[in-house]
Design a protein around this motif. Structure first.
Motif, PDB file in Angstrom:
ATOM      1  N   MET A  69       0.808  -1.225   0.000  1.00 16.57           N
ATOM      2  CA  MET A  69       0.000   0.000   0.000  1.00 16.57           C
ATOM      3  C   MET A  69       0.831   1.259   0.000  1.00 16.57           C
ATOM      4  SD  MET A  69      -3.273  -0.315   2.338  1.00 16.57           S
ATOM      5  CE  MET A  69      -4.643  -1.240   1.739  1.00 16.57           C
ATOM      6  N   VAL A  70       2.000   1.192   0.641  1.00 17.61           N
ATOM      7  CA  VAL A  70       2.725   2.461   0.820  1.00 17.61           C
ATOM      8  C   VAL A  70       4.070   2.549   0.114  1.00 17.61           C
ATOM      9  CG1 VAL A  70       1.615   3.100   2.985  1.00 17.61           C
ATOM     10  CG2 VAL A  70       3.687   1.705   3.043  1.00 17.61           C
ATOM     11  N   MET A  71       4.612   1.431  -0.381  1.00 21.44           N
ATOM     12  CA  MET A  71       5.971   1.518  -0.944  1.00 21.44           C
ATOM     13  C   MET A  71       6.015   1.116  -2.413  1.00 21.44           C
ATOM     14  SD  MET A  71       8.480   0.192   2.070  1.00 21.44           S
ATOM     15  CE  MET A  71       7.503  -1.197   2.572  1.00 21.44           C
ATOM     16  N   THR A  72       6.906   1.798  -3.123  1.00 21.78           N
ATOM     17  CA  THR A  72       7.182   1.435  -4.511  1.00 21.78           C
ATOM     18  C   THR A  72       8.646   1.793  -4.816  1.00 21.78           C
ATOM     19  OG1 THR A  72       6.368   1.647  -6.779  1.00 21.78           O
ATOM     20  CG2 THR A  72       6.392   3.660  -5.474  1.00 21.78           C
ATOM     21  N   SER A 113      12.838   9.690   2.035  1.00 22.58           N
ATOM     22  CA  SER A 113      12.035   8.760   1.214  1.00 22.58           C
ATOM     23  C   SER A 113      11.427   7.607   2.022  1.00 22.58           C
ATOM     24  CB  SER A 113      12.921   8.180   0.104  1.00 22.58           C
ATOM     25  OG  SER A 113      14.035   7.529   0.683  1.00 22.58           O
ATOM     26  N   THR A 114      11.595   7.609   3.353  1.00 23.98           N
ATOM     27  CA  THR A 114      11.067   6.491   4.155  1.00 23.98           C
ATOM     28  C   THR A 114       9.541   6.526   4.164  1.00 23.98           C
ATOM     29  OG1 THR A 114      13.016   6.606   5.582  1.00 23.98           O
ATOM     30  CG2 THR A 114      11.133   5.342   6.411  1.00 23.98           C
ATOM     31  N   LYS A 115       8.953   5.395   3.790  1.00 23.86           N
ATOM     32  CA  LYS A 115       7.489   5.323   3.746  1.00 23.86           C
ATOM     33  C   LYS A 115       6.929   4.396   4.813  1.00 23.86           C
ATOM     34  CE  LYS A 115       6.534   8.151   0.493  1.00 23.86           C
ATOM     35  NZ  LYS A 115       7.054   7.968  -0.811  1.00 23.86           N
ATOM     36  N   PHE A 162       6.485  10.515  16.317  1.00 26.39           N
ATOM     37  CA  PHE A 162       7.327  10.887  15.173  1.00 26.39           C
ATOM     38  C   PHE A 162       6.638  10.524  13.853  1.00 26.39           C
ATOM     39  CE2 PHE A 162      10.406   9.744  11.916  1.00 26.39           C
ATOM     40  CZ  PHE A 162      11.226  10.863  11.884  1.00 26.39           C
ATOM     41  N   CYS A 163       6.122   9.305  13.767  1.00 31.05           N
ATOM     42  CA  CYS A 163       5.535   8.836  12.500  1.00 31.05           C
ATOM     43  C   CYS A 163       4.226   9.567  12.183  1.00 31.05           C
ATOM     44  CB  CYS A 163       5.324   7.321  12.543  1.00 31.05           C
ATOM     45  SG  CYS A 163       6.890   6.444  12.484  1.00 31.05           S
ATOM     46  N   ARG A 164       3.503   9.938  13.222  1.00 29.24           N
ATOM     47  CA  ARG A 164       2.275  10.731  13.022  1.00 29.24           C
ATOM     48  C   ARG A 164       2.652  12.064  12.375  1.00 29.24           C
ATOM     49  NH1 ARG A 164       0.014  11.437  18.569  1.00 29.24           N
ATOM     50  NH2 ARG A 164      -1.019   9.441  18.300  1.00 29.24           N
ATOM     51  N   ASP A 165       3.702  12.638  12.889  1.00 30.08           N
ATOM     52  CA  ASP A 165       4.156  13.935  12.400  1.00 30.08           C
ATOM     53  C   ASP A 165       4.687  13.849  10.967  1.00 30.08           C
ATOM     54  OD1 ASP A 165       4.692  16.627  13.003  1.00 30.08           O
ATOM     55  OD2 ASP A 165       6.831  16.117  12.997  1.00 30.08           O
ATOM     56  N   GLN A 166       5.454  12.796  10.683  1.00 23.96           N
ATOM     57  CA  GLN A 166       6.121  12.647   9.377  1.00 23.96           C
ATOM     58  C   GLN A 166       5.279  11.869   8.368  1.00 23.96           C
ATOM     59  OE1 GLN A 166       9.253  13.982   8.741  1.00 23.96           O
ATOM     60  NE2 GLN A 166       8.947  14.946  10.736  1.00 23.96           N
ATOM     61  N   ARG A 167       4.118  11.378   8.765  1.00 23.64           N
ATOM     62  CA  ARG A 167       3.257  10.559   7.905  1.00 23.64           C
ATOM     63  C   ARG A 167       4.014   9.335   7.372  1.00 23.64           C
ATOM     64  NH1 ARG A 167      -1.060  11.439   9.941  1.00 23.64           N
ATOM     65  NH2 ARG A 167      -2.112  10.340   8.269  1.00 23.64           N
ATOM     66  N   ASP A 186      -6.913   7.342  13.167  1.00 24.92           N
ATOM     67  CA  ASP A 186      -6.372   7.621  11.837  1.00 24.92           C
ATOM     68  C   ASP A 186      -4.866   7.814  11.840  1.00 24.92           C
ATOM     69  OD1 ASP A 186      -8.262   7.157   9.913  1.00 24.92           O
ATOM     70  OD2 ASP A 186      -9.337   9.023  10.350  1.00 24.92           O
ATOM     71  N   ASP A 187      -4.218   7.327  12.879  1.00 29.97           N
ATOM     72  CA  ASP A 187      -2.752   7.353  12.889  1.00 29.97           C
ATOM     73  C   ASP A 187      -2.208   6.466  11.772  1.00 29.97           C
ATOM     74  OD1 ASP A 187      -2.068   9.105  14.895  1.00 29.97           O
ATOM     75  OD2 ASP A 187      -2.194   7.594  16.477  1.00 29.97           O
ATOM     76  N   PRO A 188      -0.998   6.797  11.253  1.00 24.35           N
ATOM     77  CA  PRO A 188      -0.409   5.959  10.208  1.00 24.35           C
ATOM     78  C   PRO A 188       0.142   4.662  10.808  1.00 24.35           C
ATOM     79  CG  PRO A 188       1.090   7.729  10.780  1.00 24.35           C
ATOM     80  CD  PRO A 188      -0.138   7.934  11.607  1.00 24.35           C
ATOM     81  N   LEU A 189      -0.750   3.725  11.051  1.00 19.21           N
ATOM     82  CA  LEU A 189      -0.396   2.510  11.789  1.00 19.21           C
ATOM     83  C   LEU A 189      -1.209   1.343  11.280  1.00 19.21           C
ATOM     84  CD1 LEU A 189       0.805   1.085  14.422  1.00 19.21           C
ATOM     85  CD2 LEU A 189      -1.322   1.801  15.538  1.00 19.21           C
ATOM     86  N   VAL A 190      -0.535   0.250  10.966  1.00 17.29           N
ATOM     87  CA  VAL A 190      -1.241  -1.010  10.699  1.00 17.29           C
ATOM     88  C   VAL A 190      -0.717  -2.021  11.716  1.00 17.29           C
ATOM     89  CG1 VAL A 190      -1.577  -2.914   9.071  1.00 17.29           C
ATOM     90  CG2 VAL A 190      -1.587  -0.555   8.241  1.00 17.29           C
ATOM     91  N   VAL A 191      -1.609  -2.506  12.551  1.00 15.76           N
ATOM     92  CA  VAL A 191      -1.198  -3.540  13.505  1.00 15.76           C
ATOM     93  C   VAL A 191      -1.574  -4.888  12.902  1.00 15.76           C
ATOM     94  CG1 VAL A 191      -1.534  -4.507  15.807  1.00 15.76           C
ATOM     95  CG2 VAL A 191      -1.399  -2.032  15.503  1.00 15.76           C
ATOM     96  N   VAL A 192      -0.553  -5.740  12.762  1.00 18.72           N
ATOM     97  CA  VAL A 192      -0.743  -7.053  12.134  1.00 18.72           C
ATOM     98  C   VAL A 192      -0.702  -8.121  13.216  1.00 18.72           C
ATOM     99  CG1 VAL A 192       0.183  -8.682  10.452  1.00 18.72           C
ATOM    100  CG2 VAL A 192       0.487  -6.220  10.092  1.00 18.72           C
ATOM    101  N   ASN A 193      -1.637  -9.064  13.126  1.00 19.68           N
ATOM    102  CA  ASN A 193      -1.665 -10.121  14.134  1.00 19.68           C
ATOM    103  C   ASN A 193      -2.281 -11.367  13.499  1.00 19.68           C
ATOM    104  OD1 ASN A 193      -1.540 -11.440  16.651  1.00 19.68           O
ATOM    105  ND2 ASN A 193      -1.978  -9.518  17.726  1.00 19.68           N
ATOM    106  N   GLY A 194      -2.404 -12.430  14.266  1.00 18.08           N
ATOM    107  CA  GLY A 194      -2.972 -13.641  13.688  1.00 18.08           C
ATOM    108  C   GLY A 194      -3.139 -14.731  14.714  1.00 18.08           C
TER     109      GLY A 194
END
Ligand code: PLP
Length: 387
Positions: A106-109, A161-163, A189-194, A223-231
């Motif tokens: 979703m975020v990197m290319t 360029s960090t995504k 930090f990540c909230r600020d830098q998206r 709506d923070d830039p965060l995906v928490v992955v679990n399983g």
């Protein structure tokens, strides 16, 4: 025309399967190489999946997962973390691995940068590289107080360029656990830098001092830039089922729906209905596994922590030991030697990212009797060749 994109051409088989495939399912081998134990999924979960099949649950379902599973996940997470999640933030991919893959896509290319907190499970590196992004590491270091990495050290590696930043806590393979305070600093930090944090919390129930590890979900806004992955693989012994979940920013609901359709359109319906039973009736089993892993950690502590030949720090979470042998800087040779001479399967350190060549990983999720025997043989090999 080249057959593959450069990123695909450059892919390597991960070091765990590279070692293991030579003797996979050989009954003579004590397998401590993969991240799973030897207890099958409990009967009540298997029965729920069987009934689902018997009831004809064999059709397509909601792209982001069966509503009753997403409801059960919401209840589980709300209760565990004392939060109030919006159910629309939950998607059920075919295991955590696919959750990381979709988040990365979703975020990197090409031209972007992805930062990984290492050491890391090797498949994550591959997932990041497949996007075309440049990948680098901020790595924990072994100190007398365990594996350590400050948030300042992570942020030093961030580029314009960090995504995405990938953090796995509790960590496979070191057992490092990120503290609430550190999570807060990184999130701010990540909230600020998206920049997207991909927080892999698959070992959330495997900590040795409490019911769960600190989770980004306890501090994040929706709506923070965060995906928490679990399983379900680790906490409920369901590695073969391939059911995971992600909690995503609310405003990404549409993109998760669309991208889920590009991948496997959620996972098997009957497996999802087994997962509902895991959440609704599985707390006792989760605790039983916690007790077994605690015993496993005691055994590796005794084996490596008290032995002068090993560099070793006790893990705070997950179910791995990640030692090295004094005088041996080639963990792969060590692992191959232990397999050939002692019939014990281990994972070589090099595959967990740069700087880990001397290490090897031992999974201590197996039942104590087999684990004890495996550890005895590893030590015999180390003493014979490096003592
Ligand atoms: C850190 C980490 N993330 C993800 C996974 C994969 O989990 P799943 O079986 O849900 O794909 C593993 C498996 O070992 C892991 O160690």
């Amino acid at each position: 025309m080249k057959p593959f994109r450069d990123e695909i051409e450059a892919l390597q088989q991960n070091g765990i399967t590279k070692v293991a495939f030579k003797r996979l399912h050989d009954p003579a081998v004590i397998p401590l190489w993969f991240g799973e134990g030897d207890i099958p999924t409990p009967t009540f979960i298997r029965d729920a999946a069987k009934s689902a099949l018997d009831n004809g649950e064999t059709f397509y379902t909601h792209t982001r997962g069966r509503p009753e599973l997403r409801d059960a996940l919401k209840s589980y997470l709300d209760e565990l973390y004392g939060i109030e999640l919006d159910e629309r933030r939950i998607t059920v991919p075919g295991a955590a691995m696919l959750g990381v893959t979709i988040a990365a896509q979703m975020v990197m290319t090409t031209g972007d940068h992805g930062l990984i907190v290492g050491p890391v499970w090797p498949n994550i590196d591959a997932v990041f590289r497949v996007t075309g992004a440049d990948v680098s590491y901020a790595s924990q270091h072994l100190t007398e107080n365990g594996w350590r990495l400050s948030v300042a050290e992570i942020l030093e590696q961030v580029r314009p360029s960090t995504k995405a930043i990938f953090v796995n806590s509790p960590c496979n393979p070191t057992g490092w656990v990120m503290s609430r305070q550190e999570q807060q600093e990184l999130l701010t930090f990540c909230r600020d830098q998206r920049i997207l944090i991909i927080a892999d919390e698959v070992y959330h129930r495997t900590v040795f001092d409490g019911p769960h590890a600190p989770s980004f979900l306890e501090i994040a806004e929706e709506d923070d830039p965060l995906v928490v992955v679990n399983g379900f693989s680790k906490a409920w012994a369901m590695t073969g089922w391939r059911v995971g979940w992600v909690v995503t920013p609310k405003r990404h609901e549409l993109q998760w729906t669309a991208l889920s359709e590009c991948f496997n359109t959620t996972t098997n319906v009957f497996a999802q209905l087994g997962a509902v039973a895991a959440l609704e009736q599985g707390e006792g089993f989760v605790r039983q596994l916690q007790t077994q892993y605690k015993r496993g950690r005691e055994l590796v502590d005794q084996a490596f922590g008290e032995h002068p030949l090993f560099n070793y720090q006790s893990p705070q979470g997950a179910f791995y030991a990640f030692p090295s042998v004094k005088g041996c800087d080639d963990g792969l040779a060590f692992v191959e030697g232990v397999l050939a001479e002692e019939d014990v399967g281990l994972a070589p350190g090099y595959t967990f990212g740069p700087g880990n060549d001397a290490h090897f990983r031992v999974c201590f999720a197996r039942s104590p009797k087999q684990l004890e025997e495996g550890l005895r043989r590893i030590i015999r090999f180390a003493e014979k060749h490096y003592g």
